[in-house]
Motif scaffolding. Structure first.
Motif, short mmCIF file in Angstrom:
data_model
loop_
_atom_site.label_atom_id
_atom_site.label_comp_id
_atom_site.label_asym_id
_atom_site.label_seq_id
_atom_site.Cartn_x
_atom_site.Cartn_y
_atom_site.Cartn_z
N ILE A 7 0.84 -1.20 0.00
CA ILE A 7 0.00 0.00 0.00
C ILE A 7 0.87 1.25 0.00
CG2 ILE A 7 -1.78 1.28 1.26
CD1 ILE A 7 -2.78 -1.42 0.23
N GLU A 8 0.59 2.13 -0.94
CA GLU A 8 1.27 3.44 -0.98
C GLU A 8 0.32 4.45 -0.35
OE1 GLU A 8 2.17 7.07 -4.06
OE2 GLU A 8 1.31 5.21 -4.82
N ILE A 9 0.82 5.20 0.62
CA ILE A 9 0.02 6.25 1.24
C ILE A 9 0.71 7.58 0.96
CG2 ILE A 9 -0.82 7.20 3.41
CD1 ILE A 9 -1.28 4.38 4.37
N ARG A 10 -0.09 8.53 0.49
CA ARG A 10 0.44 9.85 0.17
C ARG A 10 -0.62 10.91 0.47
NH1 ARG A 10 -2.27 11.75 -3.89
NH2 ARG A 10 -2.90 10.53 -5.69
N PRO A 11 -0.22 12.19 0.54
CA PRO A 11 -1.19 13.26 0.78
C PRO A 11 -2.26 13.32 -0.32
CG PRO A 11 1.03 14.06 1.16
CD PRO A 11 1.16 12.69 0.53
N ILE A 12 -3.46 13.68 0.08
CA ILE A 12 -4.56 13.84 -0.86
C ILE A 12 -4.47 15.23 -1.50
CG2 ILE A 12 -6.25 14.78 0.79
CD1 ILE A 12 -8.33 12.86 -0.51
N THR A 13 -4.86 15.34 -2.76
CA THR A 13 -4.82 16.62 -3.48
C THR A 13 -6.14 16.83 -4.21
OG1 THR A 13 -4.01 15.77 -5.60
CG2 THR A 13 -2.33 16.25 -3.90
N PRO A 14 -6.41 18.05 -4.67
CA PRO A 14 -7.63 18.29 -5.45
C PRO A 14 -7.71 17.41 -6.70
CG PRO A 14 -6.74 20.37 -4.69
CD PRO A 14 -5.71 19.31 -4.35
N ASP A 15 -6.58 17.00 -7.25
CA ASP A 15 -6.60 16.10 -8.42
C ASP A 15 -7.17 14.72 -8.09
OD1 ASP A 15 -5.51 18.07 -10.04
OD2 ASP A 15 -3.45 17.35 -9.80
N ASP A 48 -17.49 19.24 -7.10
CA ASP A 48 -16.96 20.59 -6.87
C ASP A 48 -16.74 20.87 -5.39
OD1 ASP A 48 -16.83 21.16 -9.58
OD2 ASP A 48 -18.77 22.19 -9.62
N GLU A 49 -17.68 20.42 -4.55
CA GLU A 49 -17.52 20.60 -3.11
C GLU A 49 -16.30 19.86 -2.60
OE1 GLU A 49 -22.22 21.05 -1.77
OE2 GLU A 49 -21.31 19.06 -1.88
N LEU A 50 -16.13 18.64 -3.05
CA LEU A 50 -14.99 17.85 -2.61
C LEU A 50 -13.68 18.45 -3.11
CD1 LEU A 50 -13.58 15.54 -1.25
CD2 LEU A 50 -14.24 14.05 -3.14
N ARG A 51 -13.65 18.85 -4.37
CA ARG A 51 -12.43 19.45 -4.92
C ARG A 51 -12.03 20.68 -4.10
NH1 ARG A 51 -13.86 19.70 -10.11
NH2 ARG A 51 -12.94 17.69 -10.60
N ALA A 52 -13.00 21.54 -3.76
CA ALA A 52 -12.72 22.74 -2.95
C ALA A 52 -12.22 22.36 -1.56
CB ALA A 52 -13.98 23.60 -2.85
N GLU A 53 -12.78 21.30 -0.99
CA GLU A 53 -12.37 20.84 0.34
C GLU A 53 -10.92 20.35 0.36
OE1 GLU A 53 -13.68 17.05 2.93
OE2 GLU A 53 -15.35 18.31 2.26
N LEU A 54 -10.45 19.88 -0.77
CA LEU A 54 -9.11 19.30 -0.84
C LEU A 54 -8.01 20.32 -1.11
CD1 LEU A 54 -9.80 15.96 -2.72
CD2 LEU A 54 -9.68 16.39 -0.25
N VAL A 55 -8.37 21.58 -1.32
CA VAL A 55 -7.36 22.59 -1.62
C VAL A 55 -6.37 22.72 -0.47
CG1 VAL A 55 -6.97 25.05 -2.04
CG2 VAL A 55 -8.78 23.84 -3.27
N GLU A 56 -6.85 22.82 0.74
CA GLU A 56 -5.97 22.85 1.91
C GLU A 56 -6.44 21.77 2.85
OE1 GLU A 56 -5.04 26.54 3.73
OE2 GLU A 56 -5.13 27.62 1.83
N ASN A 57 -5.85 20.60 2.74
CA ASN A 57 -6.29 19.46 3.51
C ASN A 57 -5.08 18.63 3.90
OD1 ASN A 57 -7.75 16.76 4.05
ND2 ASN A 57 -9.42 18.19 3.65
N LEU A 58 -5.12 18.09 5.10
CA LEU A 58 -4.03 17.26 5.60
C LEU A 58 -4.32 15.77 5.40
CD1 LEU A 58 -3.22 19.17 8.91
CD2 LEU A 58 -1.94 19.22 6.76
#
Length: 159
Positions: A7-15, A48-58
């Motif tokens: 399993i590869e774990i990495r930060p989530i991004t808007p992409d 769109d809501e999810l994409r906006a939520e991921l802009v600054e997310n840990l």
């Protein structure tokens, strides 16, 4: 159990929004069945809501051979890490991916200066509560919802 080699774990991004939304809906259908309702924010959230939520997310995503098999979101609120929407693909649940994602997001929270983490789930989501308690979270409160169902809040100190 999954291993970190698989399993590869990495930060989530808007992409990641499209794939994360598909995963979220697949995972939360199980919860909808428990609560006999599809009117749950994880199932009604728009792309769109999810994409906006991921802009600054840990948050983080978990991938197995390139496929997203898990995701979790988190935001910093002062010294508190607010964790939400832990979603694991139904066909890989029970392999330890949720625990790995929680550990990864907690580490990101520590690096951002968080001293404590908080998450919540519904009172009927017994498997979720077991996972959170197994990974060190302790119940910190309950909020009454409709039809006797409660939101169960759990917290963990980030050492």
């Amino acid at each position: 159990m999954a291993t970190s080699d698989e399993i590869e774990i990495r930060p989530i991004t808007p992409d990641d929004a499209g794939e994360a939304l598909t995963l979220q809906r697949a995972a939360f259908v199980q919860e909808a069945l428990i609560y006999n309702s599809v009117q749950m924010p994880p199932l009604t959230q728009s792309l769109d809501e999810l994409r906006a939520e991921l802009v600054e997310n840990l948050g983080c995503v978990a991938r197995d051979a390139g496929r997203m098999v898990g995701a979790v979101r988190a935001q910093r609120d002062g010294e508190l890490l607010l964790i939400g929407r832990l979603a694991i693909a139904p066909d890989v649940q029970g392999r330890g991916i949720g625990s790995m994602l929680l550990e990864a997001v907690e580490n990101r929270g520590r690096e951002a200066g968080c001293r404590e983490a908080e998450l919540f789930t519904g009172s009927l989501s017994e498997a979720n509560i077991r996972l959170y308690e197994r990974t060190g979270y302790r119940e910190s409160g309950r909020v009454e919802e409709d039809e006797g169902i409660e939101q169960v809040f759990l917290r963990k100190t980030l050492d």
